[in-house]
Write a protein that holds these residues in place. Structure first.
Motif, PDB file in Angstrom:
ATOM      1  N   GLU A 256     -24.319 -68.134 -22.607  1.00 13.38           N
ATOM      2  CA  GLU A 256     -23.735 -66.806 -22.392  1.00 13.38           C
ATOM      3  C   GLU A 256     -22.431 -66.855 -21.592  1.00 13.38           C
ATOM      4  OE1 GLU A 256     -26.071 -63.423 -21.504  1.00 13.38           O
ATOM      5  OE2 GLU A 256     -27.926 -64.301 -22.286  1.00 13.38           O
ATOM      6  N   VAL A 257     -22.219 -67.944 -20.851  1.00 12.96           N
ATOM      7  CA  VAL A 257     -20.943 -68.160 -20.178  1.00 12.96           C
ATOM      8  C   VAL A 257     -20.266 -69.353 -20.847  1.00 12.96           C
ATOM      9  CG1 VAL A 257     -19.779 -68.758 -18.009  1.00 12.96           C
ATOM     10  CG2 VAL A 257     -21.804 -67.264 -17.985  1.00 12.96           C
ATOM     11  N   ALA A 258     -19.073 -69.134 -21.375  1.00 10.64           N
ATOM     12  CA  ALA A 258     -18.321 -70.229 -21.990  1.00 10.64           C
ATOM     13  C   ALA A 258     -17.848 -71.166 -20.888  1.00 10.64           C
ATOM     14  CB  ALA A 258     -17.130 -69.685 -22.770  1.00 10.64           C
ATOM     15  N   ALA A 259     -18.165 -72.442 -21.019  1.00  9.67           N
ATOM     16  CA  ALA A 259     -17.823 -73.410 -19.981  1.00  9.67           C
ATOM     17  C   ALA A 259     -17.136 -74.613 -20.612  1.00  9.67           C
ATOM     18  CB  ALA A 259     -19.082 -73.853 -19.237  1.00  9.67           C
ATOM     19  N   VAL A 260     -15.977 -74.986 -20.056  1.00  9.36           N
ATOM     20  CA  VAL A 260     -15.224 -76.124 -20.572  1.00  9.36           C
ATOM     21  C   VAL A 260     -14.774 -76.994 -19.403  1.00  9.36           C
ATOM     22  CG1 VAL A 260     -14.418 -74.852 -22.600  1.00  9.36           C
ATOM     23  CG2 VAL A 260     -13.010 -74.891 -20.531  1.00  9.36           C
ATOM     24  N   TYR A 261     -14.269 -78.170 -19.727  1.00 13.21           N
ATOM     25  CA  TYR A 261     -13.760 -79.076 -18.699  1.00 13.21           C
ATOM     26  C   TYR A 261     -12.472 -79.723 -19.205  1.00 13.21           C
ATOM     27  CZ  TYR A 261     -14.913 -83.246 -21.359  1.00 13.21           C
ATOM     28  OH  TYR A 261     -14.931 -84.221 -22.321  1.00 13.21           O
ATOM     29  N   GLU A 262     -11.687 -80.236 -18.281  1.00 10.03           N
ATOM     30  CA  GLU A 262     -10.451 -80.932 -18.632  1.00 10.03           C
ATOM     31  C   GLU A 262      -9.981 -81.714 -17.420  1.00 10.03           C
ATOM     32  OE1 GLU A 262      -8.198 -82.545 -20.144  1.00 10.03           O
ATOM     33  OE2 GLU A 262      -8.488 -81.478 -22.031  1.00 10.03           O
ATOM     34  N   SER A 263      -8.994 -82.566 -17.615  1.00 12.87           N
ATOM     35  CA  SER A 263      -8.359 -83.225 -16.482  1.00 12.87           C
ATOM     36  C   SER A 263      -7.355 -82.272 -15.851  1.00 12.87           C
ATOM     37  CB  SER A 263      -7.654 -84.509 -16.929  1.00 12.87           C
ATOM     38  OG  SER A 263      -6.532 -84.190 -17.751  1.00 12.87           O
ATOM     39  N   SER A 264      -7.044 -82.511 -14.598  1.00  8.97           N
ATOM     40  CA  SER A 264      -6.091 -81.646 -13.909  1.00  8.97           C
ATOM     41  C   SER A 264      -4.742 -81.640 -14.600  1.00  8.97           C
ATOM     42  CB  SER A 264      -5.937 -82.103 -12.452  1.00  8.97           C
ATOM     43  OG  SER A 264      -7.162 -81.971 -11.759  1.00  8.97           O
ATOM     44  N   LEU A 265      -4.290 -82.788 -15.076  1.00  2.61           N
ATOM     45  CA  LEU A 265      -3.014 -82.869 -15.785  1.00  2.61           C
ATOM     46  C   LEU A 265      -3.120 -82.370 -17.216  1.00  2.61           C
ATOM     47  CD1 LEU A 265      -1.244 -86.232 -14.782  1.00  2.61           C
ATOM     48  CD2 LEU A 265      -0.277 -83.927 -14.680  1.00  2.61           C
ATOM     49  N   GLY A 266      -4.228 -82.644 -17.864  1.00  2.00           N
ATOM     50  CA  GLY A 266      -4.369 -82.298 -19.282  1.00  2.00           C
ATOM     51  C   GLY A 266      -4.565 -80.824 -19.551  1.00  2.00           C
ATOM     52  N   PHE A 267      -4.924 -80.059 -18.505  1.00  2.18           N
ATOM     53  CA  PHE A 267      -5.265 -78.654 -18.700  1.00  2.18           C
ATOM     54  C   PHE A 267      -4.099 -77.835 -19.256  1.00  2.18           C
ATOM     55  CE2 PHE A 267      -6.378 -74.395 -16.664  1.00  2.18           C
ATOM     56  CZ  PHE A 267      -7.368 -74.100 -17.581  1.00  2.18           C
ATOM     57  N   ARG A 268      -2.879 -78.195 -18.872  1.00  4.94           N
ATOM     58  CA  ARG A 268      -1.710 -77.439 -19.318  1.00  4.94           C
ATOM     59  C   ARG A 268      -1.429 -77.629 -20.802  1.00  4.94           C
ATOM     60  NH1 ARG A 268      -0.129 -80.093 -14.648  1.00  4.94           N
ATOM     61  NH2 ARG A 268       0.392 -78.781 -12.831  1.00  4.94           N
ATOM     62  N   HIS A 269      -1.950 -78.694 -21.379  1.00  4.06           N
ATOM     63  CA  HIS A 269      -1.600 -79.058 -22.758  1.00  4.06           C
ATOM     64  C   HIS A 269      -2.524 -78.378 -23.771  1.00  4.06           C
ATOM     65  CE1 HIS A 269       1.401 -82.254 -21.845  1.00  4.06           C
ATOM     66  NE2 HIS A 269       0.780 -82.216 -20.676  1.00  4.06           N
ATOM     67  N   GLY A 270      -2.623 -77.079 -23.679  1.00  7.78           N
ATOM     68  CA  GLY A 270      -3.404 -76.323 -24.647  1.00  7.78           C
ATOM     69  C   GLY A 270      -4.679 -75.717 -24.100  1.00  7.78           C
ATOM     70  N   PRO A 271      -5.545 -76.495 -23.428  1.00 13.00           N
ATOM     71  CA  PRO A 271      -6.816 -75.925 -22.963  1.00 13.00           C
ATOM     72  C   PRO A 271      -6.662 -74.732 -22.018  1.00 13.00           C
ATOM     73  CG  PRO A 271      -6.928 -78.309 -22.932  1.00 13.00           C
ATOM     74  CD  PRO A 271      -5.499 -77.965 -23.239  1.00 13.00           C
ATOM     75  N   LYS A 272      -5.518 -74.636 -21.351  1.00 10.37           N
ATOM     76  CA  LYS A 272      -5.307 -73.519 -20.422  1.00 10.37           C
ATOM     77  C   LYS A 272      -5.352 -72.169 -21.131  1.00 10.37           C
ATOM     78  CE  LYS A 272      -2.220 -72.065 -16.687  1.00 10.37           C
ATOM     79  NZ  LYS A 272      -0.871 -72.211 -16.090  1.00 10.37           N
ATOM     80  N   SER A 273      -5.226 -72.173 -22.443  1.00  8.75           N
ATOM     81  CA  SER A 273      -5.240 -70.926 -23.209  1.00  8.75           C
ATOM     82  C   SER A 273      -6.579 -70.205 -23.145  1.00  8.75           C
ATOM     83  CB  SER A 273      -4.862 -71.191 -24.668  1.00  8.75           C
ATOM     84  OG  SER A 273      -5.784 -72.091 -25.267  1.00  8.75           O
ATOM     85  N   ILE A 274      -7.614 -70.864 -22.651  1.00 11.61           N
ATOM     86  CA  ILE A 274      -8.932 -70.221 -22.549  1.00 11.61           C
ATOM     87  C   ILE A 274      -8.964 -69.160 -21.457  1.00 11.61           C
ATOM     88  CG2 ILE A 274      -9.937 -71.853 -20.885  1.00 11.61           C
ATOM     89  CD1 ILE A 274     -12.576 -71.573 -22.418  1.00 11.61           C
ATOM     90  N   LEU A 275      -8.045 -69.210 -20.513  1.00  9.24           N
ATOM     91  CA  LEU A 275      -8.118 -68.334 -19.349  1.00  9.24           C
ATOM     92  C   LEU A 275      -7.885 -66.869 -19.706  1.00  9.24           C
ATOM     93  CD1 LEU A 275      -6.185 -70.448 -16.677  1.00  9.24           C
ATOM     94  CD2 LEU A 275      -8.655 -70.287 -17.049  1.00  9.24           C
ATOM     95  N   ASN A 276      -8.676 -66.000 -19.092  1.00  5.28           N
ATOM     96  CA  ASN A 276      -8.454 -64.560 -19.147  1.00  5.28           C
ATOM     97  C   ASN A 276      -8.771 -63.987 -17.773  1.00  5.28           C
ATOM     98  OD1 ASN A 276     -11.234 -64.409 -18.940  1.00  5.28           O
ATOM     99  ND2 ASN A 276     -11.583 -63.645 -21.000  1.00  5.28           N
ATOM    100  N   ASP A 277      -8.805 -62.664 -17.662  1.00  8.68           N
ATOM    101  CA  ASP A 277      -9.023 -62.048 -16.354  1.00  8.68           C
ATOM    102  C   ASP A 277     -10.466 -62.140 -15.868  1.00  8.68           C
ATOM    103  OD1 ASP A 277      -6.385 -61.418 -16.096  1.00  8.68           O
ATOM    104  OD2 ASP A 277      -6.593 -59.315 -16.689  1.00  8.68           O
ATOM    105  N   GLN A 278     -11.366 -62.654 -16.703  1.00  5.37           N
ATOM    106  CA  GLN A 278     -12.759 -62.848 -16.289  1.00  5.37           C
ATOM    107  C   GLN A 278     -13.102 -64.331 -16.245  1.00  5.37           C
ATOM    108  OE1 GLN A 278     -15.735 -60.171 -17.857  1.00  5.37           O
ATOM    109  NE2 GLN A 278     -14.179 -58.706 -18.499  1.00  5.37           N
ATOM    110  N   SER A 279     -12.123 -65.127 -15.853  1.00  5.66           N
ATOM    111  CA  SER A 279     -12.304 -66.580 -15.782  1.00  5.66           C
ATOM    112  C   SER A 279     -12.397 -67.047 -14.339  1.00  5.66           C
ATOM    113  CB  SER A 279     -11.134 -67.297 -16.448  1.00  5.66           C
ATOM    114  OG  SER A 279     -11.012 -66.961 -17.804  1.00  5.66           O
ATOM    115  N   ALA A 280     -13.148 -68.115 -14.155  1.00  6.12           N
ATOM    116  CA  ALA A 280     -13.155 -68.847 -12.889  1.00  6.12           C
ATOM    117  C   ALA A 280     -12.754 -70.285 -13.187  1.00  6.12           C
ATOM    118  CB  ALA A 280     -14.538 -68.804 -12.240  1.00  6.12           C
ATOM    119  N   VAL A 281     -11.982 -70.868 -12.299  1.00  2.00           N
ATOM    120  CA  VAL A 281     -11.578 -72.261 -12.438  1.00  2.00           C
ATOM    121  C   VAL A 281     -12.019 -73.003 -11.190  1.00  2.00           C
ATOM    122  CG1 VAL A 281      -9.686 -73.895 -12.765  1.00  2.00           C
ATOM    123  CG2 VAL A 281      -9.573 -71.626 -13.837  1.00  2.00           C
ATOM    124  N   VAL A 282     -12.715 -74.120 -11.382  1.00  2.00           N
ATOM    125  CA  VAL A 282     -13.162 -74.968 -10.279  1.00  2.00           C
ATOM    126  C   VAL A 282     -12.391 -76.281 -10.348  1.00  2.00           C
ATOM    127  CG1 VAL A 282     -15.108 -76.112  -9.168  1.00  2.00           C
ATOM    128  CG2 VAL A 282     -15.465 -73.947 -10.394  1.00  2.00           C
TER     129      VAL A 282
END
Length: 395
Positions: A256-282
Motif C-alpha cells: 500500500e506504500v510504494a517503496a523504492v531505493y537508490e544510491s545517493s548519486l544515482g537518484f538524480r538520474h531518473g528515479p527522483k521522478s517518483i517524488l510527490n508531495d506525499q513522499s518521504a525520503v530517508v
C-alpha cells in the motif's frame, strides 16, 4: 512496545514482528558468543579451502532479504580482501535461472547460503547446481533453522559447514528482521580480516538498545504526515541496506506504500521522478569521509526542494548541520566510543525502517505478521518449479 496497542501486539497480528525487531541486541550478543565458541573450527574450514586453491570465489546467496544480506556483506569483504579472494553476491533466484553466469567449472567456489528457513526451493536448487557444475565446490550455510533442508544437507559432508543463529532469530513474522541482521553478523565474523571484538559487539548492542528505546516518538511524528511513497538512499553497502529498508515497507504494508531505493548519486538520474508531495525520503549517511560528501549533497538538495516531501536522515553521531536540514534525524551512537564503520552502522540504521514499516502497517490496518492473508505471498515461498539443468545454455 513501540506504542502498539494490546491488539496490535497479539501474536499473529504484529506481536511476532515487534518482538523480533526489539530482540536484535540480545540476539547479536548470543550469536557472537556462539560464534566465539566455534571460531577456530569455522575459520580452519575456510582457511583450508583458501590454502588449497590459488583462486577462490565466495558467492554469497539468498532470496529476498537473504539476498540483500549477501549484498551488504560481500561489499565490505571485497573491500577488505582487495581481490585476493573474489567475493560476489547473487540472488539464488538469479543463480537458478542463469547458473552459467555465476557458477564456473574450473573456479573453486564457496557458496554461502543465507537462509531463515533453509527450505526455499531456489536456495536448495542453487546448492544442487553448484554441486553439478563446479569441480571444486564448497558450501557454508548460515541459517536460523537447524531442521531446514539446507542445514540437513551439510551433515557428514566434509566440504560443507553449517552455522546456526540463535533460535530466537528464526523469525516467525512474515518479514525478516532479527534473522537478517544476525546472519549478516555471522558471515562477517567468518570471513572478516578485522574480526569483531567483544567490546565492539557490546557497544553495538548498547547503541541498538538506545535506538530501540527512543525511535518510536520519531516514527509516530513521521506517521502523522500523508505518505503514500517512500525512498531510501545510501552509498556503497548502505545502498543495499536501502534495498532491504524499502522491501520492509513494501512487505509489511502489503504494497500500500510504494517503496523504492537508490544510491545517493544515482537518484538524480531518473528515479527522483517518483517524488510527490506525499513522499518521504530517508538518507543513510556513510561514515567514509569521501563518500559522505555525496550523501550530504543529496540531503542539501532535497532540503531545498520547493515541495511538501519530508526528509529523514540517519547517521552515526550527532551533526547539527544535518539536524537543521532534515525534517527528522536519528543519530545511532550516543556513547563516547566511535564506530565509524558502515557495516556495523548498517545493523543500527535498519532499525528505524523496520519500526516505521511495522507502525505504518498497523496504521493502515494491515496485519504485519501476515500482510498477505490471501496467500498470494508466503513466509517460505511456494509455487516455484525447479527445472533440470542440462548445461546446454548459450555460450
Amino acid at each position: 512496545m513501540f506504542q502498539l496497542t494490546e491488539q496490535e501486539l497479539k501474536e499473529g497480528y504484529g506481536g511476532y514482528t515487534a518482538k523480533e525487531i526489539n530482540q536484535q541486541p540480545k540476539v547479536w550478543l548470543e550469536a557472537f558468543a556462539n560464534f566465539e565458541e566455534n571460531r577456530k573450527r569455522y575459520q580452519d574450514f575456510i582457511q583450508s579451502i583458501l590454502k588449497k586453491h590459488t583462486q577462490v570465489k565466495v558467492l554469497l546467496a539468498g532470496a529476498g532479504t537473504s539476498a540483500f544480506a549477501g549484498d551488504v556483506t560481500a561489499y565490505v569483504l571485497q573491500r577488505q580482501y582487495q581481490g585476493a579472494v573474489q567475493f560476489e553476491a547473487a540472488a539464488t533466484t538469479d543463480i537458478v535461472s542463469n547458473p552459467e553466469n555465476y557458477l564456473f567449472k574450473e573456479v573453486p567456489t564457496i557458496l554461502v547460503s543465507f537462509a531463515r528457513s533453509g527450505n526455499s526451493p531456489e536456495s536448495v536448487a542453487a546448492v544442487e547446481l553448484g554441486e553439478q557444475i563446479v569441480k571444486d565446490f564448497y558450501q557454508v550455510v548460515i541459517t536460523c533453522n537447524k531442521e531446514g533442508e539446507l542445514a540437513k544437507r551439510t551433515e557428514n559432508d566434509a566440504n560443507s559447514l553449517s552455522i546456526l543463529t540463535p533460535d530466537d532469530a528464526h523469525d516467525q513474522g512474515f518479514a525478516m528482521t532479527s534473522s537478517y541482521t544476525s546472519m549478516m553478523l555471522l558471515c562477517y565474523e567468518l570471513f572478516s580480516l578485522k574480526p569483531t571484538s567483544k567490546q565492539r559487539i557490546e557497544l553495538l548492542a548498547k547503541c541498538a538498545e538506545n535506538v530501540l528505546g527512543r525511535v518510536t516518538p520519531t516514527v509516530e511524528e513521521i506517521l502523522e504526515i500523508p505518505m503514500d511513497r517512500i525512498v531510501y538512499l545510501g552509498s556503497g553497502l548502505l545502498q543495499h541496506v536501502a534495498h532491504e529498508a524499502s522491501l520492509k515497507m513494501l512487505e509489511l504494508t502489503g504494497g500500500e506504500v510504494a517503496a523504492v531505493y537508490e544510491s545517493s548519486l544515482g537518484f538524480r538520474h531518473g528515479p527522483k521522478s517518483i517524488l510527490n508531495d506525499q513522499s518521504a525520503v530517508v538518507v543513510f549517511l556513510s561514515e567514509d569521509p569521501y563518500t559522505r560528501k555525496y550523501d550530504l549533497d543529496i540531503v542539501r538538495e532535497l532540503a531545498a526542494e520547493d515541495s511538501q516531501l519530508k526528509l529523514i536522515v540517519i547517521g552515526e553521531r550527532y551533526d547539527k548541520a544535518v539536524e537543521e536540514l532534515a525534517d527528522w534525524s536519528l543519530f545511532v551512537n550516543h556513547t563516547e566510543s566511535v564506530i565509524q564503520n558502515d557495516f556495523y552502522n548498517s545493523l543500527l540504521y535498519i532499525i528505524l525502517p523496520q519500526v516505521l514499516a511495522l507502525k505504518k502497517s498497523a496504521q493502515l490496518g494491515v496485519t504485519p505478521d501476515n500482510p498477505s492473508p490471501s496467500g498470494s505471498l508466503n513466509r517460505v515461498v511456494q509455487g516455484v518449479t525447479i527445472y533440470d539443468y542440462s548445461g546446454d545454455g548459450e555460450k
